[in-house]
Design a protein around this motif. Sequence first.
Motif, mmCIF file in Angstrom:
data_model
loop_
_atom_site.group_PDB
_atom_site.id
_atom_site.type_symbol
_atom_site.label_atom_id
_atom_site.label_comp_id
_atom_site.label_asym_id
_atom_site.label_seq_id
_atom_site.Cartn_x
_atom_site.Cartn_y
_atom_site.Cartn_z
ATOM 1 N N LYS A 1 0.839 -1.194 0.000
ATOM 2 C CA LYS A 1 0.000 0.000 0.000
ATOM 3 C C LYS A 1 0.874 1.243 0.000
ATOM 4 O O LYS A 1 1.807 1.349 0.788
ATOM 5 N N VAL A 2 0.566 2.169 -0.909
ATOM 6 C CA VAL A 2 1.237 3.464 -0.963
ATOM 7 C C VAL A 2 0.159 4.524 -0.831
ATOM 8 O O VAL A 2 -0.837 4.495 -1.550
ATOM 9 N N THR A 3 0.339 5.460 0.093
ATOM 10 C CA THR A 3 -0.664 6.482 0.362
ATOM 11 C C THR A 3 -0.045 7.864 0.296
ATOM 12 O O THR A 3 0.986 8.121 0.935
ATOM 13 N N ASP A 4 -0.666 8.764 -0.470
ATOM 14 C CA ASP A 4 -0.272 10.171 -0.457
ATOM 15 C C ASP A 4 -0.928 10.776 0.774
ATOM 16 O O ASP A 4 -2.155 10.839 0.887
ATOM 17 N N ASN A 5 -0.121 11.228 1.729
ATOM 18 C CA ASN A 5 -0.644 11.735 3.002
ATOM 19 C C ASN A 5 -1.198 13.148 2.912
ATOM 20 O O ASN A 5 -1.771 13.651 3.878
ATOM 21 N N GLY A 6 -1.002 13.819 1.771
ATOM 22 C CA GLY A 6 -1.534 15.163 1.592
ATOM 23 C C GLY A 6 -0.722 16.255 2.269
ATOM 24 O O GLY A 6 -1.109 17.417 2.265
ATOM 25 N N ASP A 7 0.419 15.887 2.873
ATOM 26 C CA ASP A 7 1.250 16.875 3.565
ATOM 27 C C ASP A 7 2.658 16.931 2.989
ATOM 28 O O ASP A 7 3.592 17.378 3.643
ATOM 29 N N GLY A 8 2.812 16.438 1.766
ATOM 30 C CA GLY A 8 4.134 16.397 1.135
ATOM 31 C C GLY A 8 4.869 15.089 1.357
ATOM 32 O O GLY A 8 6.016 14.950 0.954
ATOM 33 N N THR A 9 4.196 14.137 2.021
ATOM 34 C CA THR A 9 4.823 12.838 2.267
ATOM 35 C C THR A 9 3.944 11.718 1.711
ATOM 36 O O THR A 9 2.754 11.895 1.490
ATOM 37 N N ILE A 10 4.580 10.572 1.509
ATOM 38 C CA ILE A 10 3.848 9.351 1.189
ATOM 39 C C ILE A 10 4.209 8.306 2.233
ATOM 40 O O ILE A 10 5.303 8.319 2.791
ATOM 41 N N SER A 11 3.248 7.421 2.503
ATOM 42 C CA SER A 11 3.460 6.288 3.398
ATOM 43 C C SER A 11 3.490 5.033 2.549
ATOM 44 O O SER A 11 2.639 4.859 1.677
ATOM 45 N N ILE A 12 4.462 4.165 2.823
ATOM 46 C CA ILE A 12 4.595 2.919 2.078
ATOM 47 C C ILE A 12 4.574 1.771 3.072
ATOM 48 O O ILE A 12 5.434 1.694 3.955
ATOM 49 N N LEU A 13 3.583 0.886 2.933
ATOM 50 C CA LEU A 13 3.517 -0.321 3.747
ATOM 51 C C LEU A 13 4.145 -1.444 2.935
ATOM 52 O O LEU A 13 3.673 -1.774 1.849
ATOM 53 N N THR A 14 5.251 -1.990 3.452
ATOM 54 C CA THR A 14 5.997 -3.028 2.748
ATOM 55 C C THR A 14 5.926 -4.322 3.534
ATOM 56 O O THR A 14 6.040 -4.329 4.756
ATOM 57 N N GLN A 15 5.751 -5.423 2.808
ATOM 58 C CA GLN A 15 5.705 -6.762 3.394
ATOM 59 C C GLN A 15 6.921 -7.534 2.899
ATOM 60 O O GLN A 15 7.229 -7.505 1.703
ATOM 61 N N VAL A 16 7.614 -8.214 3.822
ATOM 62 C CA VAL A 16 8.814 -8.956 3.460
ATOM 63 C C VAL A 16 8.697 -10.397 3.962
ATOM 64 O O VAL A 16 8.952 -10.674 5.126
ATOM 65 N N PRO A 17 8.278 -11.322 3.071
ATOM 66 C CA PRO A 17 8.292 -12.735 3.427
ATOM 67 C C PRO A 17 9.561 -13.387 2.877
ATOM 68 O O PRO A 17 10.089 -12.964 1.865
ATOM 69 N N GLY A 18 10.025 -14.388 3.559
ATOM 70 C CA GLY A 18 11.161 -15.131 3.025
ATOM 71 C C GLY A 18 12.222 -15.403 4.055
ATOM 72 O O GLY A 18 12.388 -14.643 4.999
ATOM 73 N N PRO A 19 12.957 -16.487 3.866
ATOM 74 C CA PRO A 19 13.922 -16.904 4.876
ATOM 75 C C PRO A 19 15.267 -16.195 4.776
ATOM 76 O O PRO A 19 15.717 -15.810 3.717
ATOM 77 N N GLU A 20 15.874 -16.047 5.963
ATOM 78 C CA GLU A 20 17.258 -15.612 6.091
ATOM 79 C C GLU A 20 17.881 -16.571 7.096
ATOM 80 O O GLU A 20 17.327 -16.774 8.180
ATOM 81 N N ARG A 21 19.008 -17.183 6.718
ATOM 82 C CA ARG A 21 19.634 -18.193 7.579
ATOM 83 C C ARG A 21 21.045 -17.771 7.960
ATOM 84 O O ARG A 21 21.788 -17.263 7.133
ATOM 85 N N THR A 22 21.402 -18.035 9.223
ATOM 86 C CA THR A 22 22.738 -17.728 9.727
ATOM 87 C C THR A 22 23.435 -19.038 10.077
ATOM 88 O O THR A 22 22.888 -19.854 10.825
ATOM 89 N N TYR A 23 24.657 -19.206 9.527
ATOM 90 C CA TYR A 23 25.454 -20.408 9.748
ATOM 91 C C TYR A 23 26.741 -20.040 10.478
ATOM 92 O O TYR A 23 27.342 -19.000 10.211
ATOM 93 N N GLY A 24 27.170 -20.938 11.377
ATOM 94 C CA GLY A 24 28.401 -20.721 12.132
ATOM 95 C C GLY A 24 29.636 -21.101 11.330
ATOM 96 O O GLY A 24 29.547 -21.560 10.186
ATOM 97 N N PRO A 25 30.819 -20.949 11.951
ATOM 98 C CA PRO A 25 32.083 -21.230 11.266
ATOM 99 C C PRO A 25 32.210 -22.667 10.759
ATOM 100 O O PRO A 25 32.880 -22.920 9.766
ATOM 101 N N ASP A 26 31.548 -23.623 11.425
ATOM 102 C CA ASP A 26 31.632 -25.020 10.998
ATOM 103 C C ASP A 26 30.501 -25.415 10.049
ATOM 104 O O ASP A 26 30.337 -26.579 9.720
ATOM 105 N N GLY A 27 29.690 -24.422 9.620
ATOM 106 C CA GLY A 27 28.587 -24.699 8.689
ATOM 107 C C GLY A 27 27.277 -25.078 9.359
ATOM 108 O O GLY A 27 26.281 -25.335 8.685
#
Length: 191
Positions: A107-133
């Motif tokens: 969703k992107v909304t013109d706020n009428g005050d010189g700004t816009i609001s953007i609602l962003t959705q972020v699905p998806g994995p992020e994985r962290t691995y140690g030194p040994d994998g």
Amino acid sequence: MGGLGRMRIVPIAVAGFALSAGTAVVQAKPIEHIRFDEQGSNVVTDFCGDLSVRDEFHDQGVIVGRTTGADRLPRYTQTHHGGTTITNLATGRAFTVTWNYNNQEVKVTDNGDGTISILTQVPGPERTYGPDGTLLFTSGGTFRYLTILDHGGTPSDPTDDTFVSDEVVSSNGGKRQPDFDFCEQFRMLTG
């Protein structure tokens, strides 16, 4: 972090298409379509406060911008596939982080005050691995954040947008896991 000004500030948004009873809903023609493949390496001397590390990354994907809805404001979608290796320069031991996700402006909304609001959705994995994998942590849920941009007097032109603020508004799903303090674990496992 053209539309590139806004895209650097905000990972951005969705233009969908649907089929209903055999009738296609027309999808807006892209105003921007950019493939990217970035890689690099840099040394950070204050990582987690006082560690010196080398950060080597690779990120690739596609950015698509479309105007949609009655307001005709641009909305973006970005895909990201890649990873980074963060090496403790004192020991040569490293963490690896991989990602595969899609940022969708819902969703992107013109706020009428010189700004816009953007609602962003972020699905998806992020994985962290140690030194040994060994897999240490997976962030696999969906979070939403709200970004406010000054639209520079042109709400339909993202090239002159400037960042005002952002905040996470929700975080849902993903496999329940114990708390993970990245810096604490990095110090312990690479020190």
